[in-house]
Motif scaffolding. Structure first.
Motif, PDB file in Angstrom:
ATOM      1  N   ASN A   1       0.807  -1.221   0.000  1.00 49.86           N
ATOM      2  CA  ASN A   1       0.000   0.000   0.000  1.00 49.86           C
ATOM      3  C   ASN A   1       0.845   1.278   0.000  1.00 49.86           C
ATOM      4  OD1 ASN A   1      -2.523  -1.464   0.214  1.00 49.86           O
ATOM      5  ND2 ASN A   1      -1.972  -1.852   2.344  1.00 49.86           N
ATOM      6  N   LEU A   2       2.152   1.121  -0.189  1.00 45.61           N
ATOM      7  CA  LEU A   2       3.083   2.256  -0.194  1.00 45.61           C
ATOM      8  C   LEU A   2       3.000   3.078   1.100  1.00 45.61           C
ATOM      9  CD1 LEU A   2       2.749   3.554  -3.889  1.00 45.61           C
ATOM     10  CD2 LEU A   2       4.525   2.066  -2.926  1.00 45.61           C
ATOM     11  N   ASP A   3       2.694   2.403   2.205  1.00 46.11           N
ATOM     12  CA  ASP A   3       2.567   3.112   3.482  1.00 46.11           C
ATOM     13  C   ASP A   3       3.618   2.700   4.507  1.00 46.11           C
ATOM     14  OD1 ASP A   3       1.615   0.554   3.936  1.00 46.11           O
ATOM     15  OD2 ASP A   3      -0.269   1.192   4.869  1.00 46.11           O
ATOM     16  N   ILE A   4       4.649   1.984   4.071  1.00 51.14           N
ATOM     17  CA  ILE A   4       5.779   1.632   4.921  1.00 51.14           C
ATOM     18  C   ILE A   4       6.960   2.504   4.506  1.00 51.14           C
ATOM     19  CG2 ILE A   4       7.390  -0.169   5.644  1.00 51.14           C
ATOM     20  CD1 ILE A   4       5.246  -2.234   4.825  1.00 51.14           C
ATOM     21  N   LEU A   5       7.570   3.194   5.447  1.00 50.66           N
ATOM     22  CA  LEU A   5       8.768   3.967   5.154  1.00 50.66           C
ATOM     23  C   LEU A   5       9.982   3.092   5.457  1.00 50.66           C
ATOM     24  CD1 LEU A   5       9.790   6.815   4.270  1.00 50.66           C
ATOM     25  CD2 LEU A   5      10.173   7.254   6.716  1.00 50.66           C
ATOM     26  N   TYR A   6      10.705   2.732   4.401  1.00 44.73           N
ATOM     27  CA  TYR A   6      11.941   1.961   4.566  1.00 44.73           C
ATOM     28  C   TYR A   6      13.108   2.926   4.727  1.00 44.73           C
ATOM     29  CZ  TYR A   6       9.323  -2.184   3.162  1.00 44.73           C
ATOM     30  OH  TYR A   6       8.415  -3.207   3.106  1.00 44.73           O
ATOM     31  N   VAL A   7      13.988   2.620   5.664  1.00 45.89           N
ATOM     32  CA  VAL A   7      15.087   3.523   6.010  1.00 45.89           C
ATOM     33  C   VAL A   7      16.398   2.748   6.006  1.00 45.89           C
ATOM     34  CG1 VAL A   7      16.005   5.118   7.734  1.00 45.89           C
ATOM     35  CG2 VAL A   7      13.522   4.882   7.459  1.00 45.89           C
ATOM     36  N   THR A   8      17.396   3.271   5.289  1.00 48.68           N
ATOM     37  CA  THR A   8      18.710   2.643   5.244  1.00 48.68           C
ATOM     38  C   THR A   8      19.684   3.373   6.174  1.00 48.68           C
ATOM     39  OG1 THR A   8      19.221   3.971   3.284  1.00 48.68           O
ATOM     40  CG2 THR A   8      18.482   1.703   2.924  1.00 48.68           C
ATOM     41  N   SER A   9      20.746   2.675   6.542  1.00 46.17           N
ATOM     42  CA  SER A   9      21.759   3.263   7.434  1.00 46.17           C
ATOM     43  C   SER A   9      23.111   2.635   7.146  1.00 46.17           C
ATOM     44  CB  SER A   9      21.361   3.055   8.904  1.00 46.17           C
ATOM     45  OG  SER A   9      21.534   1.697   9.291  1.00 46.17           O
TER      46      SER A   9
ATOM     47  N   PRO B   1      28.370   0.884  16.524  1.00 44.68           N
ATOM     48  CA  PRO B   1      27.782  -0.335  17.079  1.00 44.68           C
ATOM     49  C   PRO B   1      26.405  -0.641  16.502  1.00 44.68           C
ATOM     50  CG  PRO B   1      27.586   1.483  18.635  1.00 44.68           C
ATOM     51  CD  PRO B   1      28.428   1.983  17.510  1.00 44.68           C
ATOM     52  N   ALA B   2      26.037  -1.905  16.551  1.00 44.72           N
ATOM     53  CA  ALA B   2      24.705  -2.333  16.114  1.00 44.72           C
ATOM     54  C   ALA B   2      23.638  -1.574  16.922  1.00 44.72           C
ATOM     55  CB  ALA B   2      24.553  -3.838  16.323  1.00 44.72           C
ATOM     56  N   PRO B   3      22.507  -1.264  16.263  1.00 48.70           N
ATOM     57  CA  PRO B   3      22.072  -1.733  14.948  1.00 48.70           C
ATOM     58  C   PRO B   3      22.503  -0.853  13.779  1.00 48.70           C
ATOM     59  CG  PRO B   3      20.271  -0.542  15.968  1.00 48.70           C
ATOM     60  CD  PRO B   3      21.405  -0.520  16.951  1.00 48.70           C
ATOM     61  N   ALA B   4      23.577  -0.082  13.903  1.00 50.69           N
ATOM     62  CA  ALA B   4      24.062   0.695  12.772  1.00 50.69           C
ATOM     63  C   ALA B   4      24.288  -0.217  11.572  1.00 50.69           C
ATOM     64  CB  ALA B   4      25.366   1.395  13.145  1.00 50.69           C
ATOM     65  N   GLY B   5      23.900   0.266  10.396  1.00 49.16           N
ATOM     66  CA  GLY B   5      23.996  -0.528   9.179  1.00 49.16           C
ATOM     67  C   GLY B   5      22.744  -1.323   8.867  1.00 49.16           C
ATOM     68  N   ALA B   6      21.786  -1.300   9.780  1.00 49.71           N
ATOM     69  CA  ALA B   6      20.543  -2.042   9.570  1.00 49.71           C
ATOM     70  C   ALA B   6      19.624  -1.298   8.601  1.00 49.71           C
ATOM     71  CB  ALA B   6      19.835  -2.262  10.899  1.00 49.71           C
ATOM     72  N   THR B   7      18.674  -2.037   8.073  1.00 47.58           N
ATOM     73  CA  THR B   7      17.580  -1.452   7.299  1.00 47.58           C
ATOM     74  C   THR B   7      16.321  -1.561   8.150  1.00 47.58           C
ATOM     75  OG1 THR B   7      18.647  -2.239   5.288  1.00 47.58           O
ATOM     76  CG2 THR B   7      16.370  -1.481   5.086  1.00 47.58           C
ATOM     77  N   PHE B   8      15.571  -0.477   8.219  1.00 49.60           N
ATOM     78  CA  PHE B   8      14.411  -0.411   9.105  1.00 49.60           C
ATOM     79  C   PHE B   8      13.130  -0.200   8.297  1.00 49.60           C
ATOM     80  CE2 PHE B   8      18.110   1.335  11.285  1.00 49.60           C
ATOM     81  CZ  PHE B   8      18.132   0.616  12.468  1.00 49.60           C
ATOM     82  N   GLN B   9      12.018  -0.577   8.918  1.00 43.55           N
ATOM     83  CA  GLN B   9      10.723  -0.183   8.388  1.00 43.55           C
ATOM     84  C   GLN B   9       9.981   0.601   9.459  1.00 43.55           C
ATOM     85  OE1 GLN B   9       8.504  -3.734   7.310  1.00 43.55           O
ATOM     86  NE2 GLN B   9       7.699  -3.969   9.381  1.00 43.55           N
ATOM     87  N   VAL B  10       9.324   1.674   9.002  1.00 39.75           N
ATOM     88  CA  VAL B  10       8.552   2.519   9.903  1.00 39.75           C
ATOM     89  C   VAL B  10       7.096   2.441   9.469  1.00 39.75           C
ATOM     90  CG1 VAL B  10       8.288   4.808  10.913  1.00 39.75           C
ATOM     91  CG2 VAL B  10      10.538   4.057  10.100  1.00 39.75           C
TER      92      VAL B  10
END
Length: 311
Positions: free
Chosen positions: A268-276, A287-296
């Motif tokens: 539904n294009l309603d998840i914001l994916y975030v890279t790091s 330190p972790a979780p640096a480098g993770a990919t997140f969903q908001v």
């Protein structure tokens, strides 16, 4: 507003960047810059696939090519390569080089950084000097667009670190970030001809009383209501910005500092994916979780379909 941040089951990235949501495959494509890798997170499978791009040590973006199954435009140095990848194999093949910019010797330390296709499928890509200590020390980058017949046009020069870009068709606007300017700039934009029509104005200035903050604006996306979402590299935040008044409507808090970019996706294009990223500018890993990919989720906002590139 109540929103939820979750870490996806993806491997940590040195510098994860350039998220592109592909509606056709329900996948988030992005890159791991200093490993020379392209990556895909499958929404349906809830897992990640990654591939090394030929012998490349650094890649800068990945965008699916319109009308060509399993073909992608990938930034490699100052070149744009057409890469074949099935989305699962651990290696990807460089089929050809589409074009190269900045061949003069003084640009030998430059490389492409962020890139996107405008809503009509034109490629926009900018360059930066490969950082050797001082992010603000050089302004040798530029912003380019690529039209029919691979006609490359230099749109802006004197760029420090070309970064996020997005468009609003309803308002005939393009938004652009040179990270070293610490702002988002807004341009009048002709969508039929793919042309920037003015010198632009500042939508939001992230400097604090004329001084550098502890972060720089990085990647960016837009929602269907015209709000901008700007990744703060060093801020542990994505800023939701109202471009009409330059106000931050919401600071989305993330559990690591080096937030690089964001893109709306999901069915539904309603998840914001975030890279790091976890590779610090001081050469020390974060330190972790640096480098993770997140969903908001829970932002009560929807994005716009991202265009494939026509090359």
């Amino acid at each position: 507003m109540s929103y939820k941040v979750e870490k996806l089951p993806t491997a940590p990235a040195h510098i994860g960047e350039g998220p592109h949501w592909d509606i056709e495959t329900q996948s988030l494509y992005f890159i791991d810059a200093y490993r020379g890798m392209i990556r895909r997170y499958s929404y349906d499978e809830k897992r990640e696939y990654a591939a090394k791009v030929g012998k490349e040590n650094v890649v800068s973006f990945i965008i699916p090519v319109d009308g060509a199954r399993n073909k992608f435009a990938v930034g490699v140095g100052r070149r744009v390569a057409i890469v074949a990848w099935d989305g699962k194999s651990p290696t990807a093949e460089v089929e050809r080089i589409a074009f190269e910019v900045e061949t003069d010797n003084k640009y030998q330390l430059n490389r492409f950084n962020d890139a996107k296709a405008d809503p009509k499928g034109r490629l926009f890509a900018g360059t930066m000097r490969e950082i050797d200590g001082d992010l603000f020390g050089y302004r040798l980058g530029a912003l380019y667009s690529v039209g029919e017949g691979l006609t490359v046009t230099k749109l802006r020069s004197n760029i420090g670190l070309s970064n996020g870009m997005t468009w609003n068709e309803a308002k005939e606007k393009m938004y652009y970030i040179d990270s070293t300017d610490l702002n988002v700039r807004e341009f009048r934009y002709n969508f039929e001809e793919g042309k920037i029509l003015d010198d632009g104005c500042i939508t939001i200035d992230f400097s604090e009383d004329g001084k550098r903050p502890n972060f720089v604006p990085d990647g960016m996306t837009i929602d269907s209501d015209g709000f901008l979402y700007v990744a703060g590299f060093g801020a542990s935040k994505v800023f939701k910005v109202n471009p009409d008044n330059g106000k931050v409507e919401l600071s989305i808090e993330l559990p690591c500092e080096q937030i690089t970019s964001c893109a709306f996706g999901g069915p539904n294009l309603d998840i914001l994916y975030v890279t790091s990223g976890y590779m610090g500018r001081d050469g020390k890993d974060k330190p972790a979780p640096a480098g993770a990919t997140f969903q908001v989720t829970g932002l009560q906002a929807k994005g716009l379909p991202m265009a494939k590139v026509k090359l």
